[in-house]
Design a protein around this motif. Structure first.
Motif, PDB file in Angstrom:
ATOM      1  N   GLU A  83       0.835  -1.209   0.000  1.00  8.54           N
ATOM      2  CA  GLU A  83       0.000   0.000   0.000  1.00  8.54           C
ATOM      3  C   GLU A  83       0.868   1.257   0.000  1.00  8.54           C
ATOM      4  OE1 GLU A  83      -2.525  -0.633   3.385  1.00  8.54           O
ATOM      5  OE2 GLU A  83      -4.058  -1.626   2.186  1.00  8.54           O
ATOM      6  N   TYR A  86       2.302   1.649  -3.485  1.00  2.66           N
ATOM      7  CA  TYR A  86       1.286   2.153  -4.414  1.00  2.66           C
ATOM      8  C   TYR A  86       1.095   3.658  -4.228  1.00  2.66           C
ATOM      9  CZ  TYR A  86      -3.154   3.097  -6.637  1.00  2.66           C
ATOM     10  OH  TYR A  86      -4.134   3.647  -7.425  1.00  2.66           O
ATOM     11  N   ALA A  87       1.003   4.089  -2.975  1.00  6.26           N
ATOM     12  CA  ALA A  87       0.826   5.518  -2.709  1.00  6.26           C
ATOM     13  C   ALA A  87       2.025   6.315  -3.233  1.00  6.26           C
ATOM     14  CB  ALA A  87       0.638   5.756  -1.216  1.00  6.26           C
ATOM     15  N   GLN A  89       4.097   5.429  -5.737  1.00 11.19           N
ATOM     16  CA  GLN A  89       4.067   5.424  -7.203  1.00 11.19           C
ATOM     17  C   GLN A  89       2.973   6.358  -7.730  1.00 11.19           C
ATOM     18  OE1 GLN A  89       6.136   4.187  -9.425  1.00 11.19           O
ATOM     19  NE2 GLN A  89       7.428   3.273  -7.832  1.00 11.19           N
ATOM     20  N   ASP A  90       1.846   6.405  -7.045  1.00 13.02           N
ATOM     21  CA  ASP A  90       0.760   7.297  -7.453  1.00 13.02           C
ATOM     22  C   ASP A  90       1.220   8.751  -7.390  1.00 13.02           C
ATOM     23  OD1 ASP A  90      -1.939   7.888  -8.237  1.00 13.02           O
ATOM     24  OD2 ASP A  90      -2.331   8.472  -6.149  1.00 13.02           O
ATOM     25  N   LYS A  91       1.910   9.088  -6.330  1.00 11.12           N
ATOM     26  CA  LYS A  91       2.418  10.453  -6.173  1.00 11.12           C
ATOM     27  C   LYS A  91       3.455  10.777  -7.255  1.00 11.12           C
ATOM     28  CE  LYS A  91       4.400  13.440  -2.641  1.00 11.12           C
ATOM     29  NZ  LYS A  91       4.925  13.502  -1.272  1.00 11.12           N
ATOM     30  N   VAL A  93       3.706   9.382 -10.254  1.00  4.80           N
ATOM     31  CA  VAL A  93       3.045   9.479 -11.562  1.00  4.80           C
ATOM     32  C   VAL A  93       2.360  10.833 -11.691  1.00  4.80           C
ATOM     33  CG1 VAL A  93       1.115   8.567 -12.925  1.00  4.80           C
ATOM     34  CG2 VAL A  93       2.805   7.012 -11.968  1.00  4.80           C
ATOM     35  N   ARG A  94       1.742  11.311 -10.631  1.00  8.73           N
ATOM     36  CA  ARG A  94       1.053  12.608 -10.670  1.00  8.73           C
ATOM     37  C   ARG A  94       2.037  13.757 -10.917  1.00  8.73           C
ATOM     38  NH1 ARG A  94      -4.342  12.505  -8.002  1.00  8.73           N
ATOM     39  NH2 ARG A  94      -4.627  10.353  -7.344  1.00  8.73           N
ATOM     40  N   ILE A 100       3.521   5.220 -15.916  1.00  9.09           N
ATOM     41  CA  ILE A 100       2.233   4.644 -15.528  1.00  9.09           C
ATOM     42  C   ILE A 100       2.351   3.136 -15.299  1.00  9.09           C
ATOM     43  CG2 ILE A 100       1.356   4.220 -17.846  1.00  9.09           C
ATOM     44  CD1 ILE A 100      -0.728   5.684 -15.045  1.00  9.09           C
ATOM     45  N   LEU A 103       3.061   2.420 -11.730  1.00  7.50           N
ATOM     46  CA  LEU A 103       1.846   2.525 -10.916  1.00  7.50           C
ATOM     47  C   LEU A 103       0.979   1.284 -11.093  1.00  7.50           C
ATOM     48  CD1 LEU A 103       0.045   4.188  -9.031  1.00  7.50           C
ATOM     49  CD2 LEU A 103      -1.011   5.183 -11.076  1.00  7.50           C
ATOM     50  N   ASP A 104       0.856   0.805 -12.327  1.00 13.71           N
ATOM     51  CA  ASP A 104       0.071  -0.409 -12.576  1.00 13.71           C
ATOM     52  C   ASP A 104       0.676  -1.618 -11.856  1.00 13.71           C
ATOM     53  OD1 ASP A 104      -1.717   0.995 -14.120  1.00 13.71           O
ATOM     54  OD2 ASP A 104      -0.753   0.447 -16.030  1.00 13.71           O
ATOM     55  N   ARG A 107      -0.095  -1.300  -8.201  1.00 12.04           N
ATOM     56  CA  ARG A 107      -1.511  -1.607  -7.966  1.00 12.04           C
ATOM     57  C   ARG A 107      -1.742  -3.115  -8.003  1.00 12.04           C
ATOM     58  NH1 ARG A 107      -4.022   0.975 -12.105  1.00 12.04           N
ATOM     59  NH2 ARG A 107      -4.149   2.889 -10.898  1.00 12.04           N
TER      60      ARG A 107
END
Length: 112
Positions: A83, A86-87, A89-91, A93-94, A100, A103-104, A107
């Protein structure tokens, strides 16, 4: 000789009495049930003895929970880590720093 005769008479009179009413002659049929755990493990405690009657739902034995507890803690730690990844990688990517696909992948790891 008189003592032997008296003893014989006493034995004959004593053996002519009725049998005790609390005794019954016959046989009893029983049903054996073999019990096993669906899990393997070390037996920690046995809570019944041979021949003891039990009710449905009564605990019969306990297995050592140490291996399952360790595995559960390891899985929980892996979930926390995935988790967090993921958080992160999300940050990334943003902000446009990570792809991406990263991030995938994070996830997918988190959702397993």
């Amino acid at each position: 000789m008189r003592a032997a005769g008296a003893l014989l008479l006493l034995l004959l009179v004593g053996s002519c009495s009725d049998p005790p009413k609390s005794r019954f002659q016959g046989y009893v049929e029983g049903e054996f049930v073999y019990v096993a755990s669906p899990l393997s493990g070390t037996l920690e405690s046995l809570r019944v003895r041979r021949g003891e009657q039990v009710q449905a739902g009564d605990p019969l034995f306990a297995l050592d929970e140490t291996p399952e507890k360790a595995a559960r803690e390891q899985i929980e730690a892996a979930l926390v880590l995935s988790e967090a990844e993921y958080a992160r990688q999300d940050k990334l990517v943003r902000t446009g720093v990570a792809a991406i696909q990263d991030l995938d992948r994070a996830r997918s790891t988190r959702d397993q």
